[in-house]
Design a protein around this motif. Structure first.
Motif, PDB file in Angstrom:
ATOM      1  N   GLU A  48     -12.001  12.164 -30.372  1.00 59.63           N
ATOM      2  CA  GLU A  48     -11.186  11.367 -29.452  1.00 59.63           C
ATOM      3  C   GLU A  48     -10.433  10.243 -30.154  1.00 59.63           C
ATOM      4  OE1 GLU A  48     -10.738  11.909 -26.097  1.00 59.63           O
ATOM      5  OE2 GLU A  48     -11.889  13.755 -26.371  1.00 59.63           O
ATOM      6  N   LEU A  49     -11.058   9.617 -31.153  1.00 60.94           N
ATOM      7  CA  LEU A  49     -10.467   8.431 -31.771  1.00 60.94           C
ATOM      8  C   LEU A  49      -9.801   8.683 -33.125  1.00 60.94           C
ATOM      9  CD1 LEU A  49     -13.158   5.722 -30.949  1.00 60.94           C
ATOM     10  CD2 LEU A  49     -11.109   6.326 -29.661  1.00 60.94           C
ATOM     11  N   GLY A  50     -10.084   9.808 -33.746  1.00 62.08           N
ATOM     12  CA  GLY A  50      -9.503  10.063 -35.068  1.00 62.08           C
ATOM     13  C   GLY A  50     -10.316   9.392 -36.157  1.00 62.08           C
ATOM     14  N   ASN A  51      -9.650   8.698 -37.076  1.00 58.68           N
ATOM     15  CA  ASN A  51     -10.346   8.012 -38.168  1.00 58.68           C
ATOM     16  C   ASN A  51     -11.134   6.834 -37.618  1.00 58.68           C
ATOM     17  OD1 ASN A  51      -8.608   9.767 -39.427  1.00 58.68           O
ATOM     18  ND2 ASN A  51      -7.946   8.322 -40.968  1.00 58.68           N
ATOM     19  N   VAL A  52     -12.432   6.814 -37.898  1.00 56.91           N
ATOM     20  CA  VAL A  52     -13.295   5.765 -37.360  1.00 56.91           C
ATOM     21  C   VAL A  52     -14.186   5.237 -38.481  1.00 56.91           C
ATOM     22  CG1 VAL A  52     -15.035   5.195 -35.619  1.00 56.91           C
ATOM     23  CG2 VAL A  52     -13.328   6.944 -35.122  1.00 56.91           C
ATOM     24  N   ARG A  53     -14.248   3.917 -38.579  1.00 62.96           N
ATOM     25  CA  ARG A  53     -15.137   3.294 -39.548  1.00 62.96           C
ATOM     26  C   ARG A  53     -16.560   3.286 -38.995  1.00 62.96           C
ATOM     27  NH1 ARG A  53     -11.931  -1.948 -41.696  1.00 62.96           N
ATOM     28  NH2 ARG A  53     -13.814  -2.123 -42.942  1.00 62.96           N
ATOM     29  N   PHE A  54     -17.516   3.156 -39.916  1.00 62.39           N
ATOM     30  CA  PHE A  54     -18.937   3.248 -39.578  1.00 62.39           C
ATOM     31  C   PHE A  54     -19.322   2.281 -38.457  1.00 62.39           C
ATOM     32  CE2 PHE A  54     -23.413   2.287 -39.986  1.00 62.39           C
ATOM     33  CZ  PHE A  54     -23.980   3.537 -40.182  1.00 62.39           C
ATOM     34  N   ASN A  55     -18.974   0.994 -38.600  1.00 60.12           N
ATOM     35  CA  ASN A  55     -19.381  -0.001 -37.597  1.00 60.12           C
ATOM     36  C   ASN A  55     -18.745   0.259 -36.238  1.00 60.12           C
ATOM     37  OD1 ASN A  55     -21.095  -1.361 -39.321  1.00 60.12           O
ATOM     38  ND2 ASN A  55     -19.523  -2.798 -40.004  1.00 60.12           N
ATOM     39  N   GLU A  56     -17.495   0.714 -36.246  1.00 59.44           N
ATOM     40  CA  GLU A  56     -16.843   1.039 -34.973  1.00 59.44           C
ATOM     41  C   GLU A  56     -17.534   2.227 -34.308  1.00 59.44           C
ATOM     42  OE1 GLU A  56     -12.448   2.216 -33.170  1.00 59.44           O
ATOM     43  OE2 GLU A  56     -12.709   2.059 -35.342  1.00 59.44           O
ATOM     44  N   LEU A  57     -17.911   3.205 -35.112  1.00 53.20           N
ATOM     45  CA  LEU A  57     -18.629   4.363 -34.598  1.00 53.20           C
ATOM     46  C   LEU A  57     -19.967   3.947 -33.994  1.00 53.20           C
ATOM     47  CD1 LEU A  57     -18.369   7.433 -34.386  1.00 53.20           C
ATOM     48  CD2 LEU A  57     -19.268   7.607 -36.702  1.00 53.20           C
ATOM     49  N   GLN A  58     -20.654   3.056 -34.674  1.00 52.53           N
ATOM     50  CA  GLN A  58     -21.945   2.566 -34.169  1.00 52.53           C
ATOM     51  C   GLN A  58     -21.762   1.802 -32.854  1.00 52.53           C
ATOM     52  OE1 GLN A  58     -24.178   0.082 -36.856  1.00 52.53           O
ATOM     53  NE2 GLN A  58     -26.058   0.340 -35.672  1.00 52.53           N
ATOM     54  N   ARG A  59     -20.691   1.031 -32.731  1.00 51.60           N
ATOM     55  CA  ARG A  59     -20.431   0.305 -31.481  1.00 51.60           C
ATOM     56  C   ARG A  59     -20.101   1.261 -30.332  1.00 51.60           C
ATOM     57  NH1 ARG A  59     -17.953  -3.376 -34.976  1.00 51.60           N
ATOM     58  NH2 ARG A  59     -15.916  -2.408 -34.704  1.00 51.60           N
ATOM     59  N   MET A  60     -19.393   2.343 -30.646  1.00 51.52           N
ATOM     60  CA  MET A  60     -18.985   3.296 -29.608  1.00 51.52           C
ATOM     61  C   MET A  60     -20.169   4.096 -29.057  1.00 51.52           C
ATOM     62  SD  MET A  60     -15.732   3.038 -29.054  1.00 51.52           S
ATOM     63  CE  MET A  60     -15.501   4.525 -28.122  1.00 51.52           C
ATOM     64  N   ILE A  61     -21.187   4.290 -29.882  1.00 47.25           N
ATOM     65  CA  ILE A  61     -22.347   5.093 -29.472  1.00 47.25           C
ATOM     66  C   ILE A  61     -23.520   4.144 -29.263  1.00 47.25           C
ATOM     67  CG2 ILE A  61     -23.868   7.003 -30.080  1.00 47.25           C
ATOM     68  CD1 ILE A  61     -21.585   7.987 -31.943  1.00 47.25           C
ATOM     69  N   SER A  62     -23.661   3.683 -28.049  1.00 44.85           N
ATOM     70  CA  SER A  62     -24.681   2.672 -27.782  1.00 44.85           C
ATOM     71  C   SER A  62     -26.086   3.226 -28.007  1.00 44.85           C
ATOM     72  CB  SER A  62     -24.545   2.132 -26.354  1.00 44.85           C
ATOM     73  OG  SER A  62     -24.754   3.156 -25.426  1.00 44.85           O
ATOM     74  N   GLY A  63     -26.898   2.410 -28.663  1.00 43.01           N
ATOM     75  CA  GLY A  63     -28.297   2.747 -28.865  1.00 43.01           C
ATOM     76  C   GLY A  63     -28.614   3.402 -30.202  1.00 43.01           C
ATOM     77  N   ILE A  64     -27.606   3.788 -30.961  1.00 43.83           N
ATOM     78  CA  ILE A  64     -27.874   4.443 -32.237  1.00 43.83           C
ATOM     79  C   ILE A  64     -28.026   3.391 -33.334  1.00 43.83           C
ATOM     80  CG2 ILE A  64     -25.437   4.793 -32.891  1.00 43.83           C
ATOM     81  CD1 ILE A  64     -26.331   7.557 -34.012  1.00 43.83           C
ATOM     82  N   SER A  65     -29.058   3.532 -34.146  1.00 44.58           N
ATOM     83  CA  SER A  65     -29.270   2.586 -35.247  1.00 44.58           C
ATOM     84  C   SER A  65     -28.397   2.981 -36.431  1.00 44.58           C
ATOM     85  CB  SER A  65     -30.738   2.578 -35.672  1.00 44.58           C
ATOM     86  OG  SER A  65     -31.066   3.799 -36.311  1.00 44.58           O
ATOM     87  N   ALA A  66     -28.170   2.045 -37.320  1.00 45.34           N
ATOM     88  CA  ALA A  66     -27.353   2.302 -38.504  1.00 45.34           C
ATOM     89  C   ALA A  66     -27.978   3.399 -39.364  1.00 45.34           C
ATOM     90  CB  ALA A  66     -27.175   1.027 -39.312  1.00 45.34           C
ATOM     91  N   LYS A  67     -29.292   3.377 -39.499  1.00 44.73           N
ATOM     92  CA  LYS A  67     -29.983   4.379 -40.322  1.00 44.73           C
ATOM     93  C   LYS A  67     -29.815   5.782 -39.739  1.00 44.73           C
ATOM     94  CE  LYS A  67     -34.481   5.553 -42.252  1.00 44.73           C
ATOM     95  NZ  LYS A  67     -35.877   5.190 -42.412  1.00 44.73           N
ATOM     96  N   VAL A  68     -30.009   5.907 -38.429  1.00 39.84           N
ATOM     97  CA  VAL A  68     -29.875   7.208 -37.775  1.00 39.84           C
ATOM     98  C   VAL A  68     -28.428   7.683 -37.845  1.00 39.84           C
ATOM     99  CG1 VAL A  68     -30.010   8.413 -35.543  1.00 39.84           C
ATOM    100  CG2 VAL A  68     -31.877   6.910 -36.270  1.00 39.84           C
ATOM    101  N   LEU A  69     -27.476   6.791 -37.599  1.00 38.89           N
ATOM    102  CA  LEU A  69     -26.069   7.163 -37.676  1.00 38.89           C
ATOM    103  C   LEU A  69     -25.719   7.655 -39.073  1.00 38.89           C
ATOM    104  CD1 LEU A  69     -23.246   7.426 -36.537  1.00 38.89           C
ATOM    105  CD2 LEU A  69     -22.904   4.974 -36.967  1.00 38.89           C
ATOM    106  N   SER A  70     -26.186   6.946 -40.076  1.00 40.56           N
ATOM    107  CA  SER A  70     -25.925   7.341 -41.460  1.00 40.56           C
ATOM    108  C   SER A  70     -26.480   8.733 -41.747  1.00 40.56           C
ATOM    109  CB  SER A  70     -26.543   6.314 -42.411  1.00 40.56           C
ATOM    110  OG  SER A  70     -26.363   6.717 -43.744  1.00 40.56           O
ATOM    111  N   ASN A  71     -27.707   8.990 -41.324  1.00 38.35           N
ATOM    112  CA  ASN A  71     -28.329  10.294 -41.541  1.00 38.35           C
ATOM    113  C   ASN A  71     -27.598  11.409 -40.783  1.00 38.35           C
ATOM    114  OD1 ASN A  71     -30.291   9.304 -43.273  1.00 38.35           O
ATOM    115  ND2 ASN A  71     -31.774   8.982 -41.625  1.00 38.35           N
ATOM    116  N   GLU A  72     -27.216  11.127 -39.543  1.00 34.26           N
ATOM    117  CA  GLU A  72     -26.511  12.128 -38.748  1.00 34.26           C
ATOM    118  C   GLU A  72     -25.141  12.438 -39.354  1.00 34.26           C
ATOM    119  OE1 GLU A  72     -28.214  13.276 -35.077  1.00 34.26           O
ATOM    120  OE2 GLU A  72     -28.991  13.385 -37.105  1.00 34.26           O
ATOM    121  N   LEU A  73     -24.445  11.414 -39.830  1.00 34.08           N
ATOM    122  CA  LEU A  73     -23.143  11.626 -40.461  1.00 34.08           C
ATOM    123  C   LEU A  73     -23.275  12.475 -41.724  1.00 34.08           C
ATOM    124  CD1 LEU A  73     -21.549   8.108 -39.941  1.00 34.08           C
ATOM    125  CD2 LEU A  73     -20.650  10.281 -39.050  1.00 34.08           C
ATOM    126  N   LYS A  74     -24.309  12.206 -42.516  1.00 34.30           N
ATOM    127  CA  LYS A  74     -24.540  13.017 -43.724  1.00 34.30           C
ATOM    128  C   LYS A  74     -24.787  14.472 -43.355  1.00 34.30           C
ATOM    129  CE  LYS A  74     -26.405   9.254 -46.495  1.00 34.30           C
ATOM    130  NZ  LYS A  74     -27.631   8.598 -46.961  1.00 34.30           N
TER     131      LYS A  74
END
Length: 129
Positions: A48-74
């Motif tokens: 939906e948003l195209g290019n998204v930085r890590f922190n913006e992605l974390q803000r858009m997906i409420s409740g996800i921790s930085a560690k989990v987001l990092s692992n899921e992105l990998k």
């Protein structure tokens, strides 16, 4: 002597069981790759948003921790759904994530799930109230 109906049922049952088994296997594979609480949410935001930085992605997906987001992105990157783009020429270094063409092959699946989810929510509301 076996009846013709029983013979027909038995000859039709084997291909149906094989087809069912193939379908189950294919769905298991799909769920393994995109299943879980976060992966589809990440894919949807990136589509939906195209290019998204890590922190913006974390803000858009409420409740996800930085560690989990990092692992899921990998994991999504390993499976070809996400591309990590590093802009080393900028200071500080900027890292963005984008959905791949392969990820966009899920668009119709996501739209169908979204539509089904809306209908399901309405059905629950109508049944409860």
């Amino acid at each position: 002597m076996e009846s013709p109906i029983n013979t027909f049922v038995e000859t039709q049952e084997a291909p149906c069981r094989a087809n069912c088994s193939e379908n189950l296997s294919a769905v298991e594979d799909a769920i393994y790759v995109i299943g879980g609480k976060w992966k589809l949410k990440i894919i949807i935001v990136l589509q939906e948003l195209g290019n998204v930085r890590f922190n913006e992605l974390q803000r858009m997906i409420s409740g996800i921790s930085a560690k989990v987001l990092s692992n899921e992105l990998k994991d999504l990157e390993l499976n070809g759904f996400v591309k990590r783009v590093v802009h080393a020429e900028q200071t500080p270094v900027v890292v963005e994530y984008i959905s791949t063409d392969y990820s966009r092959t899920l668009k119709t699946v996501i739209m169908s799930l979204s539509e089904w989810g809306r209908k399901h929510k309405n059905n629950i509301r109508e049944d409860v109230f």
